[in-house]
Write a protein that holds these residues in place. Structure first.
Motif, PDB file in Angstrom:
ATOM      1  N   VAL A  33     -54.740  57.447 -22.178  1.00 56.06           N
ATOM      2  CA  VAL A  33     -53.995  56.299 -22.662  1.00 56.06           C
ATOM      3  C   VAL A  33     -52.854  56.085 -21.678  1.00 56.06           C
ATOM      4  O   VAL A  33     -52.017  56.965 -21.503  1.00 56.06           O
ATOM      5  N   VAL A  34     -52.866  54.956 -21.010  1.00 53.97           N
ATOM      6  CA  VAL A  34     -51.772  54.664 -20.100  1.00 53.97           C
ATOM      7  C   VAL A  34     -51.049  53.432 -20.610  1.00 53.97           C
ATOM      8  O   VAL A  34     -51.668  52.420 -20.918  1.00 53.97           O
ATOM      9  N   LYS A 192     -55.988  56.767 -30.153  1.00 53.18           N
ATOM     10  CA  LYS A 192     -56.282  58.157 -29.783  1.00 53.18           C
ATOM     11  C   LYS A 192     -57.765  58.466 -29.940  1.00 53.18           C
ATOM     12  O   LYS A 192     -58.363  59.159 -29.115  1.00 53.18           O
ATOM     13  N   ARG A 193     -58.332  57.924 -31.006  1.00 57.95           N
ATOM     14  CA  ARG A 193     -59.752  58.187 -31.243  1.00 57.95           C
ATOM     15  C   ARG A 193     -60.618  57.590 -30.121  1.00 57.95           C
ATOM     16  O   ARG A 193     -61.584  58.195 -29.684  1.00 57.95           O
ATOM     17  N   VAL A 194     -60.216  56.416 -29.674  1.00 58.89           N
ATOM     18  CA  VAL A 194     -60.955  55.772 -28.580  1.00 58.89           C
ATOM     19  C   VAL A 194     -60.854  56.624 -27.320  1.00 58.89           C
ATOM     20  O   VAL A 194     -61.840  56.875 -26.633  1.00 58.89           O
ATOM     21  N   ALA A 200     -60.869  54.760 -21.523  1.00 53.80           N
ATOM     22  CA  ALA A 200     -59.468  54.611 -21.142  1.00 53.80           C
ATOM     23  C   ALA A 200     -58.840  53.473 -21.931  1.00 53.80           C
ATOM     24  O   ALA A 200     -59.485  52.452 -22.174  1.00 53.80           O
ATOM     25  N   VAL A 201     -57.582  53.675 -22.355  1.00 52.90           N
ATOM     26  CA  VAL A 201     -56.872  52.626 -23.081  1.00 52.90           C
ATOM     27  C   VAL A 201     -55.624  52.261 -22.301  1.00 52.90           C
ATOM     28  O   VAL A 201     -54.853  53.143 -21.908  1.00 52.90           O
ATOM     29  N   SER A 215     -49.085  57.782 -25.483  1.00 53.92           N
ATOM     30  CA  SER A 215     -49.595  57.702 -24.114  1.00 53.92           C
ATOM     31  C   SER A 215     -49.730  59.064 -23.444  1.00 53.92           C
ATOM     32  O   SER A 215     -49.044  60.021 -23.802  1.00 53.92           O
ATOM     33  N   ASP A 216     -50.599  59.109 -22.451  1.00 55.70           N
ATOM     34  CA  ASP A 216     -50.630  60.241 -21.537  1.00 55.70           C
ATOM     35  C   ASP A 216     -49.742  59.936 -20.334  1.00 55.70           C
ATOM     36  O   ASP A 216     -49.059  60.812 -19.828  1.00 55.70           O
ATOM     37  N   ARG A 217     -49.799  58.688 -19.877  1.00 54.58           N
ATOM     38  CA  ARG A 217     -48.987  58.276 -18.737  1.00 54.58           C
ATOM     39  C   ARG A 217     -48.354  56.940 -19.042  1.00 54.58           C
ATOM     40  O   ARG A 217     -48.825  56.197 -19.903  1.00 54.58           O
ATOM     41  N   VAL A 218     -47.299  56.625 -18.280  1.00 55.58           N
ATOM     42  CA  VAL A 218     -46.632  55.338 -18.429  1.00 55.58           C
ATOM     43  C   VAL A 218     -46.430  54.747 -17.046  1.00 55.58           C
ATOM     44  O   VAL A 218     -46.028  55.454 -16.121  1.00 55.58           O
TER      45      VAL A 218
END
Lengths: 255, 345
Positions: A33-34, A192-194, A200-201, A215-218
């Motif tokens: 997730v970014v 999160k489920r996706v 990738a979201v 998020s994992d990254r921003v």
């Protein structure tokens, strides 16, 4: 980190004399997730439009899965498993949730009826119902027009629809903007489920705590350029706001 | 919002379809159908001898058959949130060109012509209707000119072209065989022209409610941008819808030829308005996105029954347009209030 799923380099987009993007870059990795953040007018929506095929960048390059990518329409993006939840939802308010989910991808009846374009409404309703349940969009009834649903439910339908068809990447432009607390949580859960399914979201949001929690990254956009990249676990709201306003810059973010 | 959250939070049964009776009463179609039924019952109660006569009903049906075919096409157009003002003129154009074509291939007078000529006449009527429809569709979808203006233009142009074709006069020489069979013939007491209209209507209803074409028609009218974003070719679809309306107007012109035994160049100036009124009366929203062919059938018959009924019970028929006007405005007003209430959620 692994090879980027989607990489945009030096995108520019001019609307007449207005420069909405001035060499913006963006990277999304598979299964993350970014978040894409930035102040109003930073170019977030324009960037997403360019990345989802709605608009064509004036210049710059796109790479998808290591291959050069050219998107001349949203269909091009969809064919590659890229879906978008637009800020203005873009659902047909007079159609029911199942019809909206399958809009443009209708299931036809088998045989000669299908040849004449006859819809298999039952199959679509069943699959839509299963899908909505799986992604937590609980609806009282599956056959009322979308317009009869509350804002939150409408949003859930729009999110669930994109997620249903995305195999690689989903853009979500402010998916929680109009939602109450409970439904906001639910959408974040869906995100999160996706991601856990390997898709990738890309989340666009103004809500910093939300960005940090999901998020994992921003990546931060300012005045049509990428000005900073963070790992969500190593940053704070202050740092993000600093990057958005220009108080903080990273030298290598432009690359 | 809070009550709403509660309902969504609670676990719900799998069967989430609205019960049939709720779906029926929620639909405009049911109410407009009831209005029609009440009208017929009221007129029937006052003058049962005159109303429930085979000839009265036959005339009523035959006279409305042409308008019904126009209105089926109009239903599709209005559901896309468009409008087609040209249908009456296109009807006249198709009617005149078809009659002329039949005369030409029969050496000047087609009165005694056979099925081959009649088939050719049908083809000419359909094609000339389709050409006008295609022109409307292309101007609306490609050139992005508002439908009101495009079809106002073709309303005038098709009428003018029809007058030019035969120097402004009616065309006679319609094949007798055509009139005997389709125009005045009956099948078990039902005029054949009515059967044709009924078949067209049934096909239109199926096309709209069960096929992908119908689904896209609703989608384009409901939210054009949403339709475009999911990859529906909005331009192509709009073109097809106006093409359909034009082709049906062509068919209506041919039906008129069969019924009246002459291609008339006047008397269709308000067909467009009658068709629009019928469609809107039938519960199709003038703002697009909702509507049904079944509703349109009721909408066609309400003014027709009013007109006939008022004459039969001895009220001056001048009241008919006034009564229709009231029902029409009320119908749109209801639709608007319903939408506003809905969109406030």
């Amino acid at each position: 980190m692994s090879r980027p799923l989607l990489e945009a380099r030096d995108l520019t987009k001019n609307y007449g004399t207005v420069e909405a993007l001035r060499g913006a870059s963006f990277t999304a990795y598979p299964g993350e997730v970014v978040s894409l953040i930035g102040d109003n007018g930073a170019g977030k929506s324009t960037l997403v439009k360019c990345l989802s095929g709605v608009e064509q960048p004036t210049s710059g390059t796109l790479t998808f899965d290591g291959e050069p990518l050219h998107l001349s329409s949203p269909n091009d993006a969809r064919d590659r498993g890229i879906e978008t939840v637009f800020q203005d939802l873009a659902v047909a308010p007079d159609l029911d949730p199942a019809a909206n989910m399958f809009l443009g991808r209708e299931i036809l009846k088998p045989g000669v009826l299908g040849f004449f374009g006859v819809l298999d409404k039952k199959a679509m309703r069943r699959q839509a119902s299963e899908h909505f349940t799986r992604f937590g969009a609980t609806l009282q009834s599956i056959d009322v027009p979308i317009a009869a649903l509350s804002g939150g439910q409408r949003q859930s339908v729009a999110v669930a629809r994109s997620v249903a068809w995305a195999s690689k990447l989903v853009f979500m432009d402010e998916p929680t903007a109009a939602l109450g607390v409970v439904q906001r949580e639910r959408v974040l859960d869906v995100i999160k489920r996706v991601r856990d399914e390997g898709i990738a979201v890309v989340l666009i949001s103004h809500n910093m705590p939300e960005v940090l929690s999901v998020s994992d990254r921003v990546e931060v956009l300012r005045l049509g350029r990428r000005v900073a990249r963070f790992k969500a676990s190593d940053t704070s709201v202050e740092e993000l706001v600093g990057a958005m306003t220009g108080a903080l810059t990273q030298e290598d973010a432009d690359q | 919002m809070t009550t709403d959250e509660k309902t969504t939070m609670s676990s719900l049964p799998d069967e989430r379809r609205t019960p049939l009776i709720r779906r029926l009463t929620g639909a405009n179609t049911l109410w407009i159908g009831l209005v029609l039924l009440v009208l017929v019952a009221a007129f029937g109660a006052i003058r049962p001898d005159a109303v429930f006569q085979v000839t009265t009903l036959q005339f009523l049906l035959a006279e409305t058959a042409v308008l019904l075919v126009l209105s089926v096409g109009m239903t599709f157009v209005i559901i896309t949130s468009g409008i087609d003002l040209s249908v009456g003129s296109v009807l006249v154009f198709a009617s005149v060109s078809s009659a002329l074509a039949m005369n030409v291939v029969s050496g000047g007078d087609a009165t005694n012509a056979g099925w081959g000529v009649i088939g050719f006449g049908l083809l000419v009527a359909l094609v000339s209707g389709a050409v006008w429809g295609l022109l409307n569709g292309l101007l609306i979808s490609r050139a992005k000119i508002p439908p009101l203006i495009v079809t106002l233009g073709s309303f005038g142009a098709a009428q003018g072209a029809a007058l030019l074709l035969n120097n402004g006069s009616n065309v006679s020489g319609i094949p007798d065989r055509l009139n005997r069979t389709f125009g005045s013939g009956t099948y078990f007491g039902i005029p054949n022209i009515v059967i044709v209209a009924a078949v067209v209507t049934a096909l239109g209803a199926l096309l709209l409610s069960t096929t992908r074409f119908g689904r896209y028609t609703y989608a384009v009218g409901s939210n054009e941008e949403a339709a475009r974003r999911v990859g529906i070719s909005v331009r192509g679809h709009l073109t097809k819808v106006y093409l359909l309306a034009g082709t049906l107007a062509g068919l209506a012109g041919f039906m008129g030829n069969a019924f009246f035994r002459v291609a008339v160049v006047t008397g269709h100036e308000t067909d467009n308005l009658n068709a629009i009124a019928a469609v809107v009366l039938g519960g199709t929203s003038i703002f697009g996105g909702t509507g049904s062919v079944v509703g349109t059938v009721f909408g066609v018959f309400i003014p027709a029954v009013l007109e006939k009924g008022l004459v039969i019970i001895g009220v001056r028929e001048f009241w008919q347009p006034i009564a229709v006007a009231i029902v029409l405005v009320a119908a749109v007003w209801l639709d608007q209030t319903r939408r506003r209430a809905r969109n406030q959620r």
